[in-house]
Design an enzyme around this catalytic site. Structure first.
Site, PDB file in Angstrom:
ATOM      1  N   ASP A  51       0.849  -1.196   0.000  1.00  0.00           N
ATOM      2  CA  ASP A  51       0.000   0.000   0.000  1.00  0.00           C
ATOM      3  C   ASP A  51       0.885   1.246   0.000  1.00  0.00           C
ATOM      4  O   ASP A  51       1.635   1.487   0.941  1.00  0.00           O
ATOM      5  CB  ASP A  51      -0.880   0.002   1.257  1.00  0.00           C
ATOM      6  CG  ASP A  51      -1.845   1.170   1.247  1.00  0.00           C
ATOM      7  OD1 ASP A  51      -2.842   1.092   0.509  1.00  0.00           O
ATOM      8  OD2 ASP A  51      -1.593   2.172   1.938  1.00  0.00           O
ATOM      9  N   TYR A  56       2.931   9.798   0.103  1.00  0.00           N
ATOM     10  CA  TYR A  56       3.873   9.193   1.056  1.00  0.00           C
ATOM     11  C   TYR A  56       5.338   9.391   0.640  1.00  0.00           C
ATOM     12  O   TYR A  56       6.234   9.249   1.461  1.00  0.00           O
ATOM     13  CB  TYR A  56       3.648   7.677   1.218  1.00  0.00           C
ATOM     14  CG  TYR A  56       2.303   7.243   1.733  1.00  0.00           C
ATOM     15  CD1 TYR A  56       1.405   8.148   2.297  1.00  0.00           C
ATOM     16  CD2 TYR A  56       1.923   5.909   1.673  1.00  0.00           C
ATOM     17  CE1 TYR A  56       0.166   7.732   2.755  1.00  0.00           C
ATOM     18  CE2 TYR A  56       0.689   5.486   2.131  1.00  0.00           C
ATOM     19  CZ  TYR A  56      -0.187   6.405   2.659  1.00  0.00           C
ATOM     20  OH  TYR A  56      -1.413   5.980   3.101  1.00  0.00           O
ATOM     21  N   LYS A  81      -2.754   6.068  -4.461  1.00  0.00           N
ATOM     22  CA  LYS A  81      -3.924   6.921  -4.188  1.00  0.00           C
ATOM     23  C   LYS A  81      -3.691   8.317  -4.728  1.00  0.00           C
ATOM     24  O   LYS A  81      -2.560   8.833  -4.663  1.00  0.00           O
ATOM     25  CB  LYS A  81      -4.151   7.028  -2.667  1.00  0.00           C
ATOM     26  CG  LYS A  81      -4.015   5.716  -1.921  1.00  0.00           C
ATOM     27  CD  LYS A  81      -4.280   5.833  -0.435  1.00  0.00           C
ATOM     28  CE  LYS A  81      -3.941   4.546   0.294  1.00  0.00           C
ATOM     29  NZ  LYS A  81      -2.540   4.427   0.729  1.00  0.00           N
ATOM     30  N   HIS A 114      -7.799   9.339  -2.165  1.00  0.00           N
ATOM     31  CA  HIS A 114      -7.206   9.259  -0.825  1.00  0.00           C
ATOM     32  C   HIS A 114      -8.142   9.787   0.269  1.00  0.00           C
ATOM     33  O   HIS A 114      -8.306   9.165   1.314  1.00  0.00           O
ATOM     34  CB  HIS A 114      -5.874  10.021  -0.811  1.00  0.00           C
ATOM     35  CG  HIS A 114      -4.906   9.546   0.224  1.00  0.00           C
ATOM     36  ND1 HIS A 114      -3.549   9.486   0.015  1.00  0.00           N
ATOM     37  CD2 HIS A 114      -5.096   9.101   1.486  1.00  0.00           C
ATOM     38  CE1 HIS A 114      -2.961   9.031   1.101  1.00  0.00           C
ATOM     39  NE2 HIS A 114      -3.882   8.788   2.019  1.00  0.00           N
TER      40      HIS A 114
HETATM   41  N1  LIG Z   1      -5.660   5.953   3.490  1.00  0.00           N
HETATM   42  C1  LIG Z   1      -5.200   6.703   4.474  1.00  0.00           C
HETATM   43  O1  LIG Z   1      -5.605   7.866   4.666  1.00  0.00           O
HETATM   44  C2  LIG Z   1      -4.114   6.172   5.349  1.00  0.00           C
HETATM   45  C3  LIG Z   1      -3.759   6.858   6.523  1.00  0.00           C
HETATM   46  C4  LIG Z   1      -2.766   6.303   7.325  1.00  0.00           C
HETATM   47  C5  LIG Z   1      -2.157   5.094   6.977  1.00  0.00           C
HETATM   48  N2  LIG Z   1      -2.498   4.465   5.794  1.00  0.00           N
HETATM   49  C6  LIG Z   1      -1.863   3.170   5.399  1.00  0.00           C
HETATM   50  O2  LIG Z   1      -1.935   2.256   6.490  1.00  0.00           O
HETATM   51  C7  LIG Z   1      -0.614   1.816   6.814  1.00  0.00           C
HETATM   52  C8  LIG Z   1      -0.501   1.474   8.292  1.00  0.00           C
HETATM   53  O3  LIG Z   1      -0.836   2.571   9.109  1.00  0.00           O
HETATM   54  P1  LIG Z   1       0.225   3.279  10.070  1.00  0.00           P
HETATM   55  O4  LIG Z   1       1.541   3.242   9.396  1.00  0.00           O
HETATM   56  O5  LIG Z   1      -0.354   4.566  10.502  1.00  0.00           O
HETATM   57  O6  LIG Z   1       0.204   2.449  11.397  1.00  0.00           O
HETATM   58  P2  LIG Z   1       0.182   0.953  11.956  1.00  0.00           P
HETATM   59  O7  LIG Z   1       0.515  -0.055  10.933  1.00  0.00           O
HETATM   60  O8  LIG Z   1      -1.101   0.847  12.705  1.00  0.00           O
HETATM   61  O9  LIG Z   1       1.348   1.051  13.035  1.00  0.00           O
HETATM   62  C9  LIG Z   1       2.677   1.295  12.652  1.00  0.00           C
HETATM   63  C10 LIG Z   1       3.480   1.556  13.938  1.00  0.00           C
HETATM   64  O10 LIG Z   1       3.452   0.421  14.784  1.00  0.00           O
HETATM   65  C11 LIG Z   1       4.768  -0.102  14.925  1.00  0.00           C
HETATM   66  N3  LIG Z   1       4.650  -1.572  14.788  1.00  0.00           N
HETATM   67  C12 LIG Z   1       4.389  -2.285  13.662  1.00  0.00           C
HETATM   68  N4  LIG Z   1       4.295  -3.583  13.925  1.00  0.00           N
HETATM   69  C13 LIG Z   1       4.514  -3.732  15.267  1.00  0.00           C
HETATM   70  C14 LIG Z   1       4.544  -4.840  16.127  1.00  0.00           C
HETATM   71  N5  LIG Z   1       4.341  -6.079  15.687  1.00  0.00           N
HETATM   72  N6  LIG Z   1       4.810  -4.618  17.451  1.00  0.00           N
HETATM   73  C15 LIG Z   1       5.019  -3.351  17.907  1.00  0.00           C
HETATM   74  N7  LIG Z   1       4.996  -2.258  17.130  1.00  0.00           N
HETATM   75  C16 LIG Z   1       4.743  -2.445  15.807  1.00  0.00           C
HETATM   76  C17 LIG Z   1       5.591   0.518  13.837  1.00  0.00           C
HETATM   77  O11 LIG Z   1       6.924   0.733  14.258  1.00  0.00           O
HETATM   78  P3  LIG Z   1       8.192   0.036  13.491  1.00  0.00           P
HETATM   79  O12 LIG Z   1       8.128   0.504  12.070  1.00  0.00           O
HETATM   80  O13 LIG Z   1       9.358   0.566  14.248  1.00  0.00           O
HETATM   81  O14 LIG Z   1       7.998  -1.443  13.643  1.00  0.00           O
HETATM   82  C18 LIG Z   1       4.917   1.870  13.646  1.00  0.00           C
HETATM   83  O15 LIG Z   1       5.348   2.788  14.629  1.00  0.00           O
HETATM   84  C19 LIG Z   1       0.255   3.013   6.374  1.00  0.00           C
HETATM   85  O16 LIG Z   1       1.623   2.675   6.307  1.00  0.00           O
HETATM   86  C20 LIG Z   1      -0.393   3.357   5.055  1.00  0.00           C
HETATM   87  O17 LIG Z   1       0.038   2.441   4.057  1.00  0.00           O
HETATM   88  C21 LIG Z   1      -3.487   4.970   5.003  1.00  0.00           C
END
Ligand SMILES: NC(=O)c1ccc[n+]([C@@H]2O[C@H](COP(=O)([O-])OP(=O)(O)OC[C@H]3O[C@@H](n4cnc5c(N)ncnc54)[C@H](OP(=O)(O)O)[C@@H]3O)[C@@H](O)[C@H]2O)c1
Length: 274
Positions: A51, A56, A81, A114
């Site tokens: 994704d 980004y 997106k 998006h």
């Molecule tokens: N469409 C939208 O508007 C939108 C908005 C936000 C996000 N997104 C998408 O959704 C994806 C995920 O969301 P996100 O990046 O906000 O957050 P997330 O996946 O909910 O959380 C990521 C965070 O958690 C940590 N983490 C990951 N796996 C872990 C585990 N097993 N144990 C402990 N900590 C862990 C990561 O740190 P480390 O990297 O240090 O492991 C990072 O700080 C984004 O990357 C993006 O592709 C879309």
């Protein structure tokens, strides 16, 4: 639906396109070698669904990691997106070409709007959303993208869009994690055969300190992160966890060996984060 057994297993959209059931998020993925290493690790661990988004800044890194991996294009599922300042038909079409070029691909698997234009921020918000959607419909009809959808659309944004659409959105990518259960949007999507993807399935790390989740996870012998991802899957959503850490990338892919009971699913649904 057959039982999902790995991150490669696919969930079918209404047009028959299969989406690998856990995606790899790339928002805030580090640039350069560290980002390439994380993506390389994810692909080695079996992730096939990546994704990304114009905004980004990770499209070039994703493109390079996919080329380096040697994984066949048809086994990959790549989402991007159109960003907010490229809403509208012509600008969205141009933004799509930019994403393809940065990724080094000749088609996308999924292209999303998006964020919706919204009332208050845009006097013509409904028309703006329709124009952007028209671009996505054209791209789909021309075979440039295998599926189209939206992100961050609530029922009040979806209804007017769907009333005017020729092709209905196939996916809605929304914030979804324990503490943000999105009942109304999820049930609307379910009724209209729109597959939900969960962004921030770990609440960007915020939910991992919940004592309730830690207690439930301990009973299943999984980590709190695995519990959150499993909850998404059992609530019929495709989680998109992001990690740049090799051990956590692997951990997040191993969510197929346990089932959360209906009672625990409901307790997680009702979790309120402080
Ligand atoms: N469409 C939208 O508007 C939108 C908005 C936000 C996000 N997104 C998408 O959704 C994806 C995920 O969301 P996100 O990046 O906000 O957050 P997330 O996946 O909910 O959380 C990521 C965070 O958690 C940590 N983490 C990951 N796996 C872990 C585990 N097993 N144990 C402990 N900590 C862990 C990561 O740190 P480390 O990297 O240090 O492991 C990072 O700080 C984004 O990357 C993006 O592709 C879309």
């Amino acid at each position: 639906m057959a039982r999902l057994e790995s991150v490669k297993d696919r969930i079918e959209l209404r047009n028959g396109t299969g989406v690998p059931c856990v995606g790899f998020g790339t928002w805030k993925l580090p640039e350069g070698e560290a980002g390439l290493d994380a993506l390389g690790q994810a692909l080695a661990d079996g992730y096939r669904h990546i994704d990304t988004a114009e905004v980004y800044g990770t499209e070039p890194c994703v493109g390079r990691a996919l080329r380096d991996s040697g994984v066949a294009r048809e086994d990959l599922f790549v989402t991007s997106k159109v960003w907010n300042d490229h809403r509208g038909r012509d600008t969205a079409l141009k933004a799509f070409e930019g994403s393809l070029e940065r990724l080094g691909l000749d088609y996308l698997d999924l292209y999303l709007v998006h964020w919706p234009a919204t009332q208050g921020a845009d006097d013509e918000w409904q028309s703006t959303n329709r124009q952007t959607w028209r671009a996505l419909e054209e791209l789909y009809r021309d075979g440039r993208v295998r599926a189209i959808g939206v992100s961050n659309f609530e029922r009040r944004h979806l209804e007017p869009l769907m009333d005017a659409a020729d092709i209905l959105p196939m996916v809605n990518q929304i914030e979804l994690h324990p503490g943000c259960a999105q009942e109304e949007t999820r049930s609307f999507c379910d009724r209209h055969d729109i597959v939900v993807e969960a962004w921030s399935p770990l609440g960007s790390g915020r939910v991992l300190g919940s004592a309730l989740l830690a207690d439930i996870a301990a009973r299943y012998g999984c980590t709190t992160a695995q519990l959150c991802l499993r909850w998404c899957l059992q609530r019929s959503a495709i989680p998109l966890p992001k990690s740049a850490d090799p051990a956590r990338i692997s951990e997040n892919a191993r969510v197929f060996w346990f089932d959360i009971s209906e009672e625990d699913l409901r307790r997680i649904d009702e979790l309120e984060l402080s």
